[in-house]
Design an enzyme around this catalytic site. Structure first.
Site, PDB file in Angstrom:
ATOM      1  CD  GLU A  80      -2.964  -1.088   0.232  1.00  0.00           C
ATOM      2  OE1 GLU A  80      -3.109  -0.036  -0.421  1.00  0.00           O
ATOM      3  OE2 GLU A  80      -3.648  -2.120   0.035  1.00  0.00           O
ATOM      4  NE  ARG A  90     -17.129  -3.564   2.310  1.00  0.00           N
ATOM      5  CZ  ARG A  90     -17.220  -4.860   2.641  1.00  0.00           C
ATOM      6  NH1 ARG A  90     -18.370  -5.478   2.605  1.00  0.00           N
ATOM      7  NH2 ARG A  90     -16.135  -5.546   2.974  1.00  0.00           N
ATOM      8  CB  CYS A 143      -6.272  -3.078   6.434  1.00  0.00           C
ATOM      9  SG  CYS A 143      -6.442  -4.852   6.692  1.00  0.00           S
ATOM     10  CG  HIS A 167      -4.610  -5.139   1.763  1.00  0.00           C
ATOM     11  ND1 HIS A 167      -4.807  -3.783   1.772  1.00  0.00           N
ATOM     12  CD2 HIS A 167      -5.409  -5.650   2.759  1.00  0.00           C
ATOM     13  CE1 HIS A 167      -5.686  -3.492   2.728  1.00  0.00           C
ATOM     14  NE2 HIS A 167      -6.061  -4.598   3.328  1.00  0.00           N
TER      15      HIS A 167
END
Ligand code: PCA
Length: 212
Positions: A80, A90, A143, A167
């Site tokens: 990332e 979410r 994360c 990830h």
């Protein structure tokens, strides 16, 4: 001997496994480029995950911190680039919390960049025929939350310690229709990521994260 802290996450969203936990556990105690690897587990819980990470950093004084997480739907290993100061969940975390549009650190910087050599990592993984690409977003769930917490801690209190987030795709046994990578490939990838994070003092220049 210097240490590298490698974290994974416990399973979340009702799943039985988390690829990142399996890999962090497998590499725990390995020696890579004269560094001892400490593999540890973080709860998939807003707040508690950063607290545990800070505790581990205090305990082990790592030279490098690499946090791993699982990203269902991704086909490649994705270092990332950036952590943003935002929680926007979410789904609920493992403690039932679901923050919406909340800053992680009130009045903190909007974002931090990874201080891992993300393009060199992609380059090394591809050299070993492991699918990899730079990701421009770690999402807005736990994360990204941990990634931001890590970079904030390093920026404020741990000058010279490099850190970032990677990830991973799902393991084959977790995937139904989504892409996956075998355990052995991901373990090899984690070793290469750690070696690159130690070996490359500066990142390489490569267009769009693609090096070949
Ligand atoms: N993946 C989630 C949280 C824990 C994990 O492994 C994420 O991408 O935010």
């Amino acid at each position: 001997m210097k240490t590298v802290l490698l974290t994974g996450f416990e399973p979340f969203d009702g799943q039985a496994l988390n690829a990142s936990e399996e890999i962090a556990r497998e590499i725990n105690d390995a020696t890579i480029v004269r560094h001892k690897v400490i593999g540890a587990l973080l709860p998939c819980v807003f707040g508690a995950a950063i607290k545990e990470l800070k505790h581990l950093i205090k305990l082990h004084h790592p030279a490098v911190v690499i946090c791993l997480g699982q990203a269902g739907g991704r086909a490649a290993i994705t270092p990332e680039r950036v952590a943003i100061n935002l929680d926007d969940a979410r789904i609920a975390d493992n403690a039932g919390q679901q923050p919406i549009d909340k800053p992680i650190v009130k009045n903190g910087p909007a974002a931090y960049f990874s201080t891992l050599p993300i393009k060199a990592i992609v380059h090394e993984l591809r050299k070993h025929k492991i699918p990899a690409e730079v990701s421009q977003t770690a999402g807005t769930f736990v994360c990204n939350h941990v990634f931001y917490g890590l970079m904030h801690e390093l920026a404020l209190h741990r000058e010279g310690v490099r850190g970032g987030f990677v990830h991973l795709p799902l393991l084959p046994e977790q995937a139904t229709t989504e892409p996956s990578l075998p355990f052995e490939k991901m373990t090899e990838a984690a070793r290469l990521i750690i070696a690159a994070a130690i070996d490359y003092r500066r990142d390489i220049k490569a267009v769009g994260g693609k090096t070949e």
